[in-house]
Design a protein around this motif. Structure first.
Motif, short mmCIF file in Angstrom:
data_model
loop_
_atom_site.label_atom_id
_atom_site.label_comp_id
_atom_site.label_asym_id
_atom_site.label_seq_id
_atom_site.Cartn_x
_atom_site.Cartn_y
_atom_site.Cartn_z
N PHE A 186 0.85 -1.18 0.00
CA PHE A 186 0.00 0.00 0.00
C PHE A 186 0.88 1.24 0.00
CE2 PHE A 186 -2.30 3.38 2.27
CZ PHE A 186 -3.45 3.45 1.50
N ILE A 199 -3.65 6.36 8.49
CA ILE A 199 -4.06 5.25 7.62
C ILE A 199 -4.83 4.23 8.46
CG2 ILE A 199 -3.23 3.32 6.22
CD1 ILE A 199 -0.93 5.13 5.32
N ARG A 200 -5.92 3.76 7.91
CA ARG A 200 -6.78 2.80 8.60
C ARG A 200 -6.72 1.46 7.89
NH1 ARG A 200 -11.95 1.40 7.55
NH2 ARG A 200 -12.19 3.10 6.03
N TYR A 203 -12.35 -1.92 6.63
CA TYR A 203 -13.30 -2.09 5.53
C TYR A 203 -13.58 -0.76 4.82
CZ TYR A 203 -13.86 -6.38 8.16
OH TYR A 203 -13.61 -7.55 8.82
N ALA A 204 -14.17 -0.85 3.65
CA ALA A 204 -14.47 0.35 2.87
C ALA A 204 -15.31 1.33 3.69
CB ALA A 204 -15.18 -0.02 1.58
N THR A 205 -16.29 0.80 4.41
CA THR A 205 -17.03 1.57 5.41
C THR A 205 -16.53 1.16 6.78
OG1 THR A 205 -19.00 1.66 3.99
CG2 THR A 205 -19.30 2.13 6.33
N GLN A 206 -15.96 2.10 7.50
CA GLN A 206 -15.28 1.77 8.75
C GLN A 206 -16.14 0.92 9.68
OE1 GLN A 206 -13.63 5.16 10.74
NE2 GLN A 206 -12.92 3.99 12.51
N ASN A 217 -8.52 -3.90 4.19
CA ASN A 217 -7.46 -3.30 3.37
C ASN A 217 -7.02 -2.01 4.04
OD1 ASN A 217 -5.70 -2.84 1.24
ND2 ASN A 217 -7.22 -3.43 -0.31
N TYR A 219 -6.66 2.09 4.07
CA TYR A 219 -7.35 3.28 3.56
C TYR A 219 -6.74 4.53 4.19
CZ TYR A 219 -10.92 -0.05 2.05
OH TYR A 219 -11.56 -1.10 1.47
N VAL A 221 -7.02 8.10 5.73
CA VAL A 221 -8.04 8.86 6.43
C VAL A 221 -7.77 10.35 6.17
CG1 VAL A 221 -9.07 9.42 8.65
CG2 VAL A 221 -8.27 7.09 8.17
N ASP A 222 -8.72 11.07 5.64
CA ASP A 222 -8.55 12.49 5.34
C ASP A 222 -8.42 13.30 6.64
OD1 ASP A 222 -8.67 12.03 2.63
OD2 ASP A 222 -10.85 12.25 2.58
#
Length: 222
Positions: A186, A199-200, A203-206, A217, A219, A221-222
């Motif tokens: 990643f 970075i988390r 899942y696509a939805t936390q 995976n 992701y 985090v903004d």
């Protein structure tokens, strides 16, 4: 020098306490990722960080260079010389069987553009590989070993990038060469003017898997 802080968080149920894998971080230098410079595991080995639900990794753009005689994938790195502090735009030289202190590089060694992001080693012996360390706060960790063989007496340019990868691997030591393919990890960087990144892993939805077929995976985090 920039002090970077990476926060890594895990969704509920995504941190397997029984796993012996390590979460590994590598930094791109000279176009490749080939050294694990920091890692942590849910089941840490002696001296290794424990991976928790919320984790903080700190590292800087403060560098050192040294030589190692060996380059072998999946092997520990053994220093052949003491490290020397160096900064972008500077050069060290192999002389009298040692590495000199860093000095400003002239334009014959580093062009004006190169001096903004690179440093150099002159007269590197053919039997050595140049290695780079970065500060991780209270200690130093190797971030790169040049895998190439060079003609004796040449100049080697080293360019650390604001490009990193996270990946899982069954390793428990930082001073460890592991060549990483970008497609297998990643990738992330630090935004301009921002030394923090979160970075988390989940899942696509936390915290909300779609169903049993969704694998966790990484992701940003903004």
């Amino acid at each position: 020098m920039v002090k970077n802080t990476l926060f890594v968080k895990f969704d509920h149920g995504c941190l397997d306490a029984s796993s012996s894998d390590s979460l590994c971080i590598s930094k791109k230098v000279n176009g490749v990722y080939n050294v694990i410079f920091d890692n942590a595991s849910p089941r840490p080995a002696v001296g290794q960080k424990k991976l928790l639900t919320n984790n903080t990794f700190k590292f800087t753009t403060q560098y050192q260079v040294y030589f190692t005689q060996d380059y072998e994938n999946d092997a520990l790195i053994n220093s052949a010389t003491d490290p020397k502090d160096i900064d972008v735009g500077q050069v060290v030289e192999w002389q009298d069987n040692d590495i000199s202190d860093a000095a400003k590089a002239d334009i014959k060694v580093l062009s004006t553009d190169q001096a903004k992001s690179s440093f150099a080693v002159k007269n590197a012996p053919r039997e050595f590989h140049v290695a780079v360390k970065a500060s991780t706060g209270n200690s130093w960790s190797t971030i790169f070993v040049d895998p190439n063989e060079h003609m004796s007496g040449g100049t080697i340019t080293l360019t650390p990038k604001n490009e990193y990868v996270l990946y899982w691997y069954n390793v428990a030591d930082n001073e460890y060469i592991h060549e990483v393919f970008e497609a297998d990890a990643f990738k992330f960087s630090f935004p301009p003017g921002d030394s923090n990144r979160t970075i988390r892993f989940g899942y696509a939805t936390q915290d909300q898997p779609v169903d049993g077929s969704e694998s966790p995976n990484f992701y940003i985090v903004d």
